[in-house]
Each structure stands twice: as C-alpha cells, then as structure tokens.
Design a protein around this motif. Structure first.
Motif, PDB file in Angstrom:
ATOM      1  N   ASP A   1       0.829  -1.216   0.000  1.00 33.44           N
ATOM      2  CA  ASP A   1       0.000   0.000   0.000  1.00 33.44           C
ATOM      3  C   ASP A   1       0.862   1.264   0.000  1.00 33.44           C
ATOM      4  N   HIS A   2       1.928   1.193   0.750  1.00 37.01           N
ATOM      5  CA  HIS A   2       2.814   2.354   0.897  1.00 37.01           C
ATOM      6  C   HIS A   2       3.388   2.804  -0.456  1.00 37.01           C
ATOM      7  N   TYR A   3       3.566   1.854  -1.380  1.00 36.99           N
ATOM      8  CA  TYR A   3       4.210   2.169  -2.661  1.00 36.99           C
ATOM      9  C   TYR A   3       3.238   2.442  -3.805  1.00 36.99           C
ATOM     10  N   ILE A   4       1.949   2.266  -3.592  1.00 30.87           N
ATOM     11  CA  ILE A   4       0.984   2.442  -4.691  1.00 30.87           C
ATOM     12  C   ILE A   4       1.132   3.841  -5.292  1.00 30.87           C
ATOM     13  N   GLY A   5       1.289   3.868  -6.609  1.00 31.74           N
ATOM     14  CA  GLY A   5       1.424   5.131  -7.334  1.00 31.74           C
ATOM     15  C   GLY A   5       2.833   5.691  -7.354  1.00 31.74           C
ATOM     16  N   THR A   6       3.801   4.930  -6.854  1.00 35.62           N
ATOM     17  CA  THR A   6       5.194   5.387  -6.843  1.00 35.62           C
ATOM     18  C   THR A   6       6.030   4.504  -7.754  1.00 35.62           C
ATOM     19  N   THR A   7       7.298   4.820  -7.873  1.00 35.27           N
ATOM     20  CA  THR A   7       8.193   4.025  -8.714  1.00 35.27           C
ATOM     21  C   THR A   7       8.482   2.650  -8.114  1.00 35.27           C
ATOM     22  N   ARG A   8       8.100   2.415  -6.864  1.00 36.06           N
ATOM     23  CA  ARG A   8       8.292   1.101  -6.227  1.00 36.06           C
ATOM     24  C   ARG A   8       7.036   0.226  -6.311  1.00 36.06           C
ATOM     25  N   ASP A   9       6.003   0.752  -6.917  1.00 35.23           N
ATOM     26  CA  ASP A   9       4.739   0.042  -7.126  1.00 35.23           C
ATOM     27  C   ASP A   9       4.947  -0.945  -8.278  1.00 35.23           C
ATOM     28  N   PHE A  10       4.700  -2.250  -8.025  1.00 33.48           N
ATOM     29  CA  PHE A  10       4.895  -3.262  -9.062  1.00 33.48           C
ATOM     30  C   PHE A  10       4.044  -2.998 -10.297  1.00 33.48           C
ATOM     31  N   VAL A  11       2.831  -2.515 -10.098  1.00 37.01           N
ATOM     32  CA  VAL A  11       1.949  -2.236 -11.238  1.00 37.01           C
ATOM     33  C   VAL A  11       2.535  -1.095 -12.069  1.00 37.01           C
ATOM     34  N   GLU A  12       3.012  -0.056 -11.402  1.00 31.72           N
ATOM     35  CA  GLU A  12       3.661   1.062 -12.111  1.00 31.72           C
ATOM     36  C   GLU A  12       4.916   0.567 -12.837  1.00 31.72           C
ATOM     37  N   MET A  13       5.674  -0.316 -12.183  1.00 31.81           N
ATOM     38  CA  MET A  13       6.891  -0.850 -12.819  1.00 31.81           C
ATOM     39  C   MET A  13       6.534  -1.577 -14.114  1.00 31.81           C
ATOM     40  N   PHE A  14       5.475  -2.391 -14.059  1.00 36.72           N
ATOM     41  CA  PHE A  14       5.075  -3.095 -15.278  1.00 36.72           C
ATOM     42  C   PHE A  14       4.643  -2.112 -16.358  1.00 36.72           C
ATOM     43  N   CYS A  15       3.849  -1.121 -15.985  1.00 36.89           N
ATOM     44  CA  CYS A  15       3.367  -0.143 -16.964  1.00 36.89           C
ATOM     45  C   CYS A  15       4.538   0.600 -17.597  1.00 36.89           C
ATOM     46  N   GLU A  16       5.513   0.948 -16.786  1.00 35.76           N
ATOM     47  CA  GLU A  16       6.720   1.600 -17.307  1.00 35.76           C
ATOM     48  C   GLU A  16       7.467   0.654 -18.236  1.00 35.76           C
ATOM     49  N   ALA A  17       7.584  -0.617 -17.849  1.00 35.48           N
ATOM     50  CA  ALA A  17       8.279  -1.604 -18.691  1.00 35.48           C
ATOM     51  C   ALA A  17       7.553  -1.804 -20.017  1.00 35.48           C
ATOM     52  N   SER A  18       6.246  -1.600 -20.026  1.00 38.25           N
ATOM     53  CA  SER A  18       5.463  -1.731 -21.267  1.00 38.25           C
ATOM     54  C   SER A  18       5.495  -0.447 -22.087  1.00 38.25           C
ATOM     55  N   ASN A  19       6.320   0.503 -21.625  1.00 40.84           N
ATOM     56  CA  ASN A  19       6.396   1.825 -22.262  1.00 40.84           C
ATOM     57  C   ASN A  19       5.023   2.502 -22.237  1.00 40.84           C
ATOM     58  N   TRP A  20       4.301   2.259 -21.138  1.00 39.27           N
ATOM     59  CA  TRP A  20       2.983   2.832 -20.872  1.00 39.27           C
ATOM     60  C   TRP A  20       1.931   2.425 -21.903  1.00 39.27           C
ATOM     61  N   THR A  21       2.144   1.242 -22.508  1.00 40.79           N
ATOM     62  CA  THR A  21       1.098   0.655 -23.341  1.00 40.79           C
ATOM     63  C   THR A  21      -0.102   0.340 -22.460  1.00 40.79           C
ATOM     64  N   TYR A  22       0.191  -0.016 -21.206  1.00 41.29           N
ATOM     65  CA  TYR A  22      -0.834  -0.313 -20.214  1.00 41.29           C
ATOM     66  C   TYR A  22      -0.723   0.684 -19.070  1.00 41.29           C
ATOM     67  N   THR A  23      -1.864   1.036 -18.496  1.00 40.52           N
ATOM     68  CA  THR A  23      -1.894   1.898 -17.312  1.00 40.52           C
ATOM     69  C   THR A  23      -2.219   1.023 -16.100  1.00 40.52           C
ATOM     70  N   PRO A  24      -2.003   1.548 -14.900  1.00 39.57           N
ATOM     71  CA  PRO A  24      -2.422   0.781 -13.722  1.00 39.57           C
ATOM     72  C   PRO A  24      -3.915   0.437 -13.754  1.00 39.57           C
ATOM     73  N   PHE A  25      -4.726   1.319 -14.305  1.00 37.25           N
ATOM     74  CA  PHE A  25      -6.160   1.041 -14.386  1.00 37.25           C
ATOM     75  C   PHE A  25      -6.464  -0.059 -15.403  1.00 37.25           C
ATOM     76  N   ASP A  26      -5.678  -0.137 -16.480  1.00 36.64           N
ATOM     77  CA  ASP A  26      -5.818  -1.249 -17.431  1.00 36.64           C
ATOM     78  C   ASP A  26      -5.512  -2.568 -16.741  1.00 36.64           C
ATOM     79  N   MET A  27      -4.442  -2.565 -15.944  1.00 30.98           N
ATOM     80  CA  MET A  27      -4.034  -3.794 -15.262  1.00 30.98           C
ATOM     81  C   MET A  27      -5.092  -4.208 -14.240  1.00 30.98           C
ATOM     82  N   ALA A  28      -5.648  -3.242 -13.539  1.00 34.18           N
ATOM     83  CA  ALA A  28      -6.726  -3.556 -12.593  1.00 34.18           C
ATOM     84  C   ALA A  28      -7.925  -4.139 -13.342  1.00 34.18           C
ATOM     85  N   ALA A  29      -8.222  -3.598 -14.511  1.00 34.98           N
ATOM     86  CA  ALA A  29      -9.364  -4.077 -15.301  1.00 34.98           C
ATOM     87  C   ALA A  29      -9.179  -5.529 -15.740  1.00 34.98           C
ATOM     88  N   PHE A  30      -7.933  -5.938 -16.026  1.00 33.06           N
ATOM     89  CA  PHE A  30      -7.690  -7.336 -16.399  1.00 33.06           C
ATOM     90  C   PHE A  30      -8.206  -8.271 -15.302  1.00 33.06           C
TER      91      PHE A  30
END
Length: 172
Positions: free
Chosen positions: A36-65
């Motif tokens: 919880d502490h990292y949500i929305g930061t560079t240590r957030d795993f979801v943000e890390m994935f979105c960054e790795a995808s070159n923002w093809t996916y957003t955290p909200f896209d990942m939540a929707a999956f």
C-alpha cells in the motif's frame, strides 16, 4: 518484497504471457505482492510493469484485467481505491491557486472526465465501505467552481478571489 531487477526480468515476462493468454495469475500476483505504501510510486509493481510496457498499459488497465474476471477482488479494488484517492487528492492540492490535471492546471475540457472519475471513486468507496463523502463533495465543489472560474477568468483576480466572492469553502 521483490526488488526491481527481479521483477523486471522474471515477473514482467509472466505478466505479458498472462495478457497474451487471457489469464490473470501473474497479474494477480503482481497486485497481491504490492505494498500500500508504494501504490502510485516508482516502487509500485503495477507502475513498474506499466513503465516496462512503455505505458502501453496503465495501472487502471491492469486492474481491469483482474476485475473483468474477478469483479469482487478486494486486493485490486483496494489498490484502485488508494491510487484514485491519491490522484484525486493531487488535483486539489494547489487550491486555492487552482485545480490540477496531471502536473498542469486543469483545462476546461478536462473537467467532465475529472467529474466522471470522481463518480467512479464514489462508487468504489461504496463497494469498499469507505466513507469519503466529505472529500468527494469538496472535490466536486472545487471542480465545478474551477470550471465556472475558467468561463469568467477576466472577472476575477485569481481563483481564490472567485472562491471568496462566491463563498465557496475550499477546506475540508
């Protein structure tokens, strides 16, 4: 807690495989092992994935999956709640100077989407039993005021002048 190099080398390919195979195991794992502490930061795993995808996916896209297959997944709903509350809170943190959309002042065209997001946040709060009525009402009041202020900017010295002249409280 997994470190960034491990996450990027091992878990990101698994998440891509989930997306390709219409599966959610690795995506769910990403949310479940987040802090919880990292949500929305560079240590957030979801943000890390979105960054790795070159923002093809957003955290909200990942939540929707996940939510498309597991609409009551409390972990993902909670993640979305925390992220939305931080994003919405950021929009008003410069009040009484103005309303933000991202790092810039919100354009008039952004207000309908911001209000839509606020409605979605309200529904999410209801599902999770979170009482954020005062915060939501404050944001709605400020978004509407900002929209009206933008229509009449020349009549006021600034946004605080508009708020004061219309007796609009801008503090919770």
């Amino acid at each position: 807690m997994y470190e960034r190099p491990f996450f990027l080398k091992v878990l990101v390919p698994c998440i891509y495989a989930d997306i390709e195979n219409n599966s959610i195991d690795a995506i769910r794992f990403m949310f479940e092992n987040n802090s919880d502490h990292y949500i929305g930061t560079t240590r957030d795993f979801v943000e890390m994935f979105c960054e790795a995808s070159n923002w093809t996916y957003t955290p909200f896209d990942m939540a929707a999956f996940i939510l498309n297959k597991e609409p009551n997944n409390k972990t993902v709903l909670h993640y979305k709640y925390v992220l939305m509350s931080r994003i919405i809170g950021f929009t008003i943190h410069e009040v009484p100077c103005g309303i933000l959309n991202g790092m810039n002042g919100a354009e008039k065209s952004a207000i309908p989407k911001m209000l839509e997001d606020l409605n979605e946040f309200k529904q999410l709060c209801s599902v999770l039993g979170e009482n954020q009525k005062a915060f939501i009402d404050l944001c709605r009041r400020l978004y509407v005021a900002w929209d009206e202020y933008l229509d009449n900017k020349s009549s006021y010295n600034n946004f605080v002048d508009y708020l004061d002249k219309h007796h609009i409280c801008y503090k919770e």
